[in-house]
Design a protein around this motif. Structure first.
Motif, PDB file in Angstrom:
ATOM      1  N   THR A 250      18.668  29.047  55.194  1.00  9.56           N
ATOM      2  CA  THR A 250      20.001  28.567  54.823  1.00  9.56           C
ATOM      3  C   THR A 250      19.998  27.058  54.611  1.00  9.56           C
ATOM      4  O   THR A 250      20.568  26.550  53.640  1.00  9.56           O
ATOM      5  CB  THR A 250      21.014  28.932  55.929  1.00  9.56           C
ATOM      6  OG1 THR A 250      20.948  30.335  56.140  1.00  9.56           O
ATOM      7  CG2 THR A 250      22.425  28.544  55.547  1.00  9.56           C
ATOM      8  N   ALA A 251      19.353  26.350  55.538  1.00 13.86           N
ATOM      9  CA  ALA A 251      19.293  24.887  55.435  1.00 13.86           C
ATOM     10  C   ALA A 251      18.592  24.489  54.133  1.00 13.86           C
ATOM     11  O   ALA A 251      19.038  23.586  53.416  1.00 13.86           O
ATOM     12  CB  ALA A 251      18.555  24.306  56.645  1.00 13.86           C
ATOM     13  N   LEU A 252      17.507  25.197  53.812  1.00 13.09           N
ATOM     14  CA  LEU A 252      16.792  24.896  52.561  1.00 13.09           C
ATOM     15  C   LEU A 252      17.702  25.149  51.362  1.00 13.09           C
ATOM     16  O   LEU A 252      17.776  24.343  50.432  1.00 13.09           O
ATOM     17  CB  LEU A 252      15.526  25.754  52.469  1.00 13.09           C
ATOM     18  CG  LEU A 252      14.396  25.367  53.444  1.00 13.09           C
ATOM     19  CD1 LEU A 252      13.364  26.486  53.561  1.00 13.09           C
ATOM     20  CD2 LEU A 252      13.725  24.074  52.990  1.00 13.09           C
ATOM     21  N   ARG A 253      18.420  26.274  51.406  1.00  6.48           N
ATOM     22  CA  ARG A 253      19.295  26.598  50.269  1.00  6.48           C
ATOM     23  C   ARG A 253      20.456  25.621  50.140  1.00  6.48           C
ATOM     24  O   ARG A 253      20.997  25.433  49.052  1.00  6.48           O
ATOM     25  CB  ARG A 253      19.849  28.018  50.421  1.00  6.48           C
ATOM     26  CG  ARG A 253      18.797  29.087  50.209  1.00  6.48           C
ATOM     27  CD  ARG A 253      19.442  30.458  50.130  1.00  6.48           C
ATOM     28  NE  ARG A 253      18.449  31.517  50.200  1.00  6.48           N
ATOM     29  CZ  ARG A 253      18.724  32.813  50.090  1.00  6.48           C
ATOM     30  NH1 ARG A 253      19.979  33.203  49.923  1.00  6.48           N
ATOM     31  NH2 ARG A 253      17.777  33.714  50.163  1.00  6.48           N
ATOM     32  N   LEU A 254      20.850  25.002  51.256  1.00  6.86           N
ATOM     33  CA  LEU A 254      21.934  24.011  51.185  1.00  6.86           C
ATOM     34  C   LEU A 254      21.473  22.730  50.508  1.00  6.86           C
ATOM     35  O   LEU A 254      22.277  21.985  49.961  1.00  6.86           O
ATOM     36  CB  LEU A 254      22.459  23.691  52.593  1.00  6.86           C
ATOM     37  CG  LEU A 254      23.448  24.695  53.185  1.00  6.86           C
ATOM     38  CD1 LEU A 254      23.692  24.389  54.671  1.00  6.86           C
ATOM     39  CD2 LEU A 254      24.781  24.668  52.432  1.00  6.86           C
ATOM     40  N   LEU A 255      20.174  22.463  50.557  1.00  7.40           N
ATOM     41  CA  LEU A 255      19.685  21.181  50.049  1.00  7.40           C
ATOM     42  C   LEU A 255      18.977  21.256  48.702  1.00  7.40           C
ATOM     43  O   LEU A 255      18.944  20.279  47.962  1.00  7.40           O
ATOM     44  CB  LEU A 255      18.724  20.544  51.073  1.00  7.40           C
ATOM     45  CG  LEU A 255      19.313  20.195  52.438  1.00  7.40           C
ATOM     46  CD1 LEU A 255      18.250  19.526  53.311  1.00  7.40           C
ATOM     47  CD2 LEU A 255      20.526  19.283  52.307  1.00  7.40           C
ATOM     48  N   GLU A 256      18.396  22.394  48.378  1.00  8.95           N
ATOM     49  CA  GLU A 256      17.488  22.431  47.220  1.00  8.95           C
ATOM     50  C   GLU A 256      18.192  22.925  45.955  1.00  8.95           C
ATOM     51  O   GLU A 256      19.302  23.440  45.990  1.00  8.95           O
ATOM     52  CB  GLU A 256      16.307  23.360  47.530  1.00  8.95           C
ATOM     53  CG  GLU A 256      16.714  24.832  47.524  1.00  8.95           C
ATOM     54  CD  GLU A 256      15.629  25.784  48.008  1.00  8.95           C
ATOM     55  OE1 GLU A 256      14.529  25.338  48.382  1.00  8.95           O
ATOM     56  OE2 GLU A 256      15.903  26.992  48.011  1.00  8.95           O
ATOM     57  N   ASN A 257      17.472  22.781  44.861  1.00  4.86           N
ATOM     58  CA  ASN A 257      17.831  23.484  43.641  1.00  4.86           C
ATOM     59  C   ASN A 257      17.008  24.766  43.644  1.00  4.86           C
ATOM     60  O   ASN A 257      15.797  24.736  43.451  1.00  4.86           O
ATOM     61  CB  ASN A 257      17.498  22.622  42.423  1.00  4.86           C
ATOM     62  CG  ASN A 257      17.859  23.324  41.124  1.00  4.86           C
ATOM     63  OD1 ASN A 257      17.865  24.565  41.055  1.00  4.86           O
ATOM     64  ND2 ASN A 257      18.159  22.554  40.100  1.00  4.86           N
ATOM     65  N   GLY A 258      17.671  25.885  43.891  1.00  6.33           N
ATOM     66  CA  GLY A 258      16.950  27.142  44.050  1.00  6.33           C
ATOM     67  C   GLY A 258      16.212  27.569  42.798  1.00  6.33           C
ATOM     68  O   GLY A 258      15.225  28.308  42.871  1.00  6.33           O
ATOM     69  N   ALA A 259      16.693  27.096  41.644  1.00  3.99           N
ATOM     70  CA  ALA A 259      16.092  27.541  40.387  1.00  3.99           C
ATOM     71  C   ALA A 259      14.700  26.956  40.188  1.00  3.99           C
ATOM     72  O   ALA A 259      13.781  27.643  39.747  1.00  3.99           O
ATOM     73  CB  ALA A 259      16.994  27.171  39.220  1.00  3.99           C
ATOM     74  N   ASP A 260      14.527  25.671  40.530  1.00  2.00           N
ATOM     75  CA  ASP A 260      13.194  25.078  40.314  1.00  2.00           C
ATOM     76  C   ASP A 260      12.515  24.667  41.616  1.00  2.00           C
ATOM     77  O   ASP A 260      11.414  24.109  41.607  1.00  2.00           O
ATOM     78  CB  ASP A 260      13.279  23.886  39.346  1.00  2.00           C
ATOM     79  CG  ASP A 260      14.177  22.778  39.869  1.00  2.00           C
ATOM     80  OD1 ASP A 260      14.465  22.765  41.086  1.00  2.00           O
ATOM     81  OD2 ASP A 260      14.593  21.905  39.082  1.00  2.00           O
ATOM     82  N   GLY A 261      13.182  24.933  42.749  1.00  2.00           N
ATOM     83  CA  GLY A 261      12.548  24.663  44.044  1.00  2.00           C
ATOM     84  C   GLY A 261      12.464  23.193  44.427  1.00  2.00           C
ATOM     85  O   GLY A 261      11.823  22.844  45.410  1.00  2.00           O
ATOM     86  N   THR A 262      13.137  22.310  43.669  1.00  2.00           N
ATOM     87  CA  THR A 262      13.066  20.886  44.019  1.00  2.00           C
ATOM     88  C   THR A 262      14.166  20.509  45.003  1.00  2.00           C
ATOM     89  O   THR A 262      15.199  21.170  45.084  1.00  2.00           O
ATOM     90  CB  THR A 262      13.237  19.996  42.775  1.00  2.00           C
ATOM     91  OG1 THR A 262      14.497  20.327  42.167  1.00  2.00           O
ATOM     92  CG2 THR A 262      12.112  20.202  41.786  1.00  2.00           C
ATOM     93  N   ARG A 263      13.912  19.453  45.728  1.00  2.00           N
ATOM     94  CA  ARG A 263      14.938  18.935  46.631  1.00  2.00           C
ATOM     95  C   ARG A 263      14.959  17.421  46.495  1.00  2.00           C
ATOM     96  O   ARG A 263      13.951  16.752  46.729  1.00  2.00           O
ATOM     97  CB  ARG A 263      14.612  19.326  48.073  1.00  2.00           C
ATOM     98  CG  ARG A 263      15.821  19.188  48.966  1.00  2.00           C
ATOM     99  CD  ARG A 263      15.504  18.904  50.401  1.00  2.00           C
ATOM    100  NE  ARG A 263      14.559  19.817  51.018  1.00  2.00           N
ATOM    101  CZ  ARG A 263      13.961  19.522  52.173  1.00  2.00           C
ATOM    102  NH1 ARG A 263      14.227  18.387  52.777  1.00  2.00           N
ATOM    103  NH2 ARG A 263      13.089  20.358  52.690  1.00  2.00           N
ATOM    104  N   ALA A 264      16.116  16.890  46.093  1.00  2.83           N
ATOM    105  CA  ALA A 264      16.201  15.460  45.824  1.00  2.83           C
ATOM    106  C   ALA A 264      16.489  14.671  47.102  1.00  2.83           C
ATOM    107  O   ALA A 264      15.974  13.578  47.291  1.00  2.83           O
ATOM    108  CB  ALA A 264      17.281  15.185  44.794  1.00  2.83           C
TER     109      ALA A 264
END
Ligand SMILES: Cc1cc2nc3c(=O)[nH]c(=O)nc-3n(C[C@H](O)[C@H](O)[C@H](O)COP(=O)(O)OP(=O)(O)OC[C@H]3O[C@@H](n4cnc5c(N)ncnc54)[C@H](O)[C@@H]3O)c2cc1C
Lengths: 274, 322
Positions: free
Chosen positions: A43-57
């Motif tokens: 959940t924490a990852l999904r709150l922060l990342e762009n799920g489509a390309d897996g990047t997190r700014a």
């Protein structure tokens, strides 16, 4: 956004429970990350990342675990999933209970000042379902338990949380910071909306992500701080003592019936259930 | 022992049936260990339900306030904690419903109380028995704090019966209300005319093998014939075939009806955790090797597509013959 995720290890629930000297015998047990905690990391990852390309700014995910030295292995698993760093407070399981855990977390939160605490709703060994609510109470923060969906507001100052309650789904808005505990369906394919992942994106919906090989390699280098209860203003003084554990008697063996008429007859005459 | 403050949920002018399990626990605890049972009703409509509560408890406290229009753990917890202190409670209890599970740990934190979740019994004034490991073991725990919080597993306590005379109802002020920034947005209610899963005498559950939500219609027909509640496995609820609040199991509803039908459900430990306590279990599954058959009293190895319509017609025949 900085997210704190408390995690713990649990004995693999598919193992048969054994008793030794009146308590659960865990010698030789295999261990896993508590499934709900794994969901909390997801959940924490999904709150922060762009799920489509897996990047997190931006943003950071810190996992915290309070438990035996061996638990470092399960903590690494969560780092391999994508959490950034870990704090491991080393204790024996017999030295802690929910209130001790809450005390440690409070002290870590005072130092780290996260925007959100995301955690599993319960550990599947003790099945107590207490720590998130207790932590929120002690902190004087709002809580959203049993989250099945999460939607981060555009200004990132609040979240709309879908909670599975008796008789339906309740939507509750909580501010940042607050404590969120996650339920099973938070890992649904569209359960978490962060305004970054495109609306069209579907997560697998089959539970939390598995660590990738790259993730496993990266996890080896991620920072893990270890400490003791005393470092966090807590002591090994649990107020709950387990006196004994017993196994419930097994159900008496049943029977296979040949066909539907036999089933109905037996339910009516033998079981007196119809 | 001090008093027992038993938080009771209500629905319109009556207590929810789940509250009667909590009152049964509280009464048994008071009888065995002393102290008085105090039923606590908080929130909009509490006053209207107080007469019903007074049938079951010698003392009832009502807290109603415009600021409590919707349940929020943030606003309720300080009220419960304060009233526990003001009324000499050493045990604060609630049923392990969605609300009880959300609220009581927060109350415990405010009271620095140790807590036992989902208890099956109380064996001494500080000692409780509770299931752990998905109900595969029973743990006896002793709690040393002056006040103890517990949630009560509904299926372990027969509903409280009415006392001979009505209890005394008093009101208490809510005090300062602060939701800490939380707001209730809305409830997407799941309306149903069927009995609550928690206290139905018969439960009909379907699993992944039902394949679609549409296919559940035939199970609902069976349920309505038997006056049953509908249940489901996680696989069926996750797939969106049926509402999430039908889920039976470790993390869904715990049920213990007279008769439980598990249709196209494999019998994972997490599912068994929610229904093993049923009196008679019927499993209908096309694969004879599934673990569900190990807990079933009666197993039928068959495809539901054939078995369920036949079951409905056989039960109709049986009913007609009586
Ligand atoms: C942390 C955690 C918590 C969980 N909590 C719960 C919980 O509370 N409740 C819960 O239920 N699960 C829970 N689960 C999930 C659980 O582990 C199982 O995955 C789930 O119960 C499987 O559901 P099922 O039996 O419907 O599906 P499956 O295991 O896929 O079984 C489907 C069954 O249908 C049968 N079948 C298929 N077609 C037909 C047909 N035509 N006629 C007859 N039979 C047919 C198959 O033989 C099979 O046995 C949890 C899991 C985790 C990890």
């Amino acid at each position: 956004m900085k997210i704190l995720v408390p995690v713990k290890r649990v004995p693999d629930p598919t193992q048969k429970a054994k008793i030794k000297d009146g308590h659960i015998d865990l010698t030789g047990a295999s261990w896993i990350v508590n499934t709900f905690d794994e969901y909390a990391v997801e959940t924490a990852l999904r709150l922060l990342e762009n799920g489509a390309d897996g990047t997190r700014a931006a943003g950071e995910i810190i996992v915290v675990s309070i438990g035996p030295e061996d638990a470092a292995k399960e903590i690494r698993t969560t780092l391999a999933m994508g959490a950034d760093r870990a704090i491991h407070v080393v204790t024996k399981d017999s030295e802690i209970d929910a209130l001790v855990v809450v005390k440690v977390l409070q002290s870590i939160i005072a130092a780290e000042k996260p925007d959100l605490v995301v955690m599993g709703k319960q550990a599947v060994d003790g099945d107590a379902n207490q720590v998130g609510q207790m932590l929120a109470g002690k902190l004087g923060w709002a809580q959203a338990t049993f989250a099945a969906t999460l939607e981060l507001a555009g200004d990132k100052k609040s979240l709309l949380v879908g909670r599975e309650v008796d008789g339906g789904v309740e939507y509750k808005r909580v501010p940042v910071p607050s404590v969120i505990t996650v339920d099973l369906r938070i890992v649904g394919s569209k359960s978490v909306k962060n305004g970054i992942t495109p609306e069209s994106h579907n997560y697998s919906g089959e539970g939390a992500r598995l660590p990738s090989l790259k993730g496993i390699m990266a996890a080896k280098k991620k920072p893990m701080v270890t400490g003791k209860l005393g470092d966090y203003g807590a002591e090994a003084a649990p107020v709950i003592k387990e006196l004994s554990v017993t196994l419930p008697p097994p159900r008496a063996a049943g029977q296979i019936v040949a066909d539907v008429p036999t089933l109905v007859k037996k339910l009516a005459d033998e079981a007196k259930a119809l | 022992m001090g008093n027992i403050l038993a938080l009771c949920e209500f629905n319109g002018p009556t207590l929810r049936s789940s509250a009667l399990a909590n009152l049964a626990f509280a009464r048994a605890a008071a009888t065995a260990h002393g102290g008085e049972v105090i039923a606590l009703l908080v929130g909009a409509g509490a006053q209207a339900a107080s007469a019903d509560a007074a049938k079951y408890a010698p003392k009832v406290i009502v807290v109603e306030d415009a600021g409590l229009a919707h349940y929020l753990a943030e606003t309720y917890a300080p009220i419960v904690a304060r009233l526990a202190n003001e009324n000499g409670a050493t045990v604060v209890s609630a049923t392990a419903t969605a609300q009880g599970k959300d609220l009581l740990p927060r109350v415990a934190a405010l009271l620095d109380a140790g807590m036992a979740s989902d208890i099956a019994s109380m064996t001494a004034k500080d000692t409780f028995v509770r299931p752990i490991l998905s109900g595969n073991a029973l743990s006896t725990v002793q709690i040393s704090t002056p006040i103890v919080c517990v949630t009560v597993r509904q299926t372990e306590f027969e509903p409280a019966t009415e006392l001979g005379s009505a209890g005394a109802v008093t009101t208490a002020a809510a005090g300062a209300i602060d939701a800490l920034g939380a707001t209730f947005d809305r409830l997407d209610a799941q309306k149903s005319d069927r009995p609550d899963l928690g206290d139905a005498k018969v439960v009909v559950s379907g699993g992944r093998g039902m394949k679609t939500g549409e296919n559940f219609k035939v199970l609902e027909e069976l349920a309505d014939l038997l006056g049953a509640a509908m249940g489901a496995s996680r696989a069926a609820t996750d797939a969106g075939m049926v509402p999430a609040d039908w889920q039976v199991g470790q993390t869904g509803k715990i049920v213990a009806p007279n008769l439980y039908f598990a249709v196209a459900i494999s019998g994972a430990i997490q599912h068994l955790a929610g229904m093993k306590g049923s009196k008679t279990i019927v499993a209908i599954n096309k694969n004879k090797d599934e673990p569900i058959f190990q807990v079933a009293d009666y197993g039928l190895v068959a495809e539901w597509e054939k078995a369920i319509p036949e079951l409905i017609s056989e039960i109709k025949k049986l009913k007609a013959s009586r």
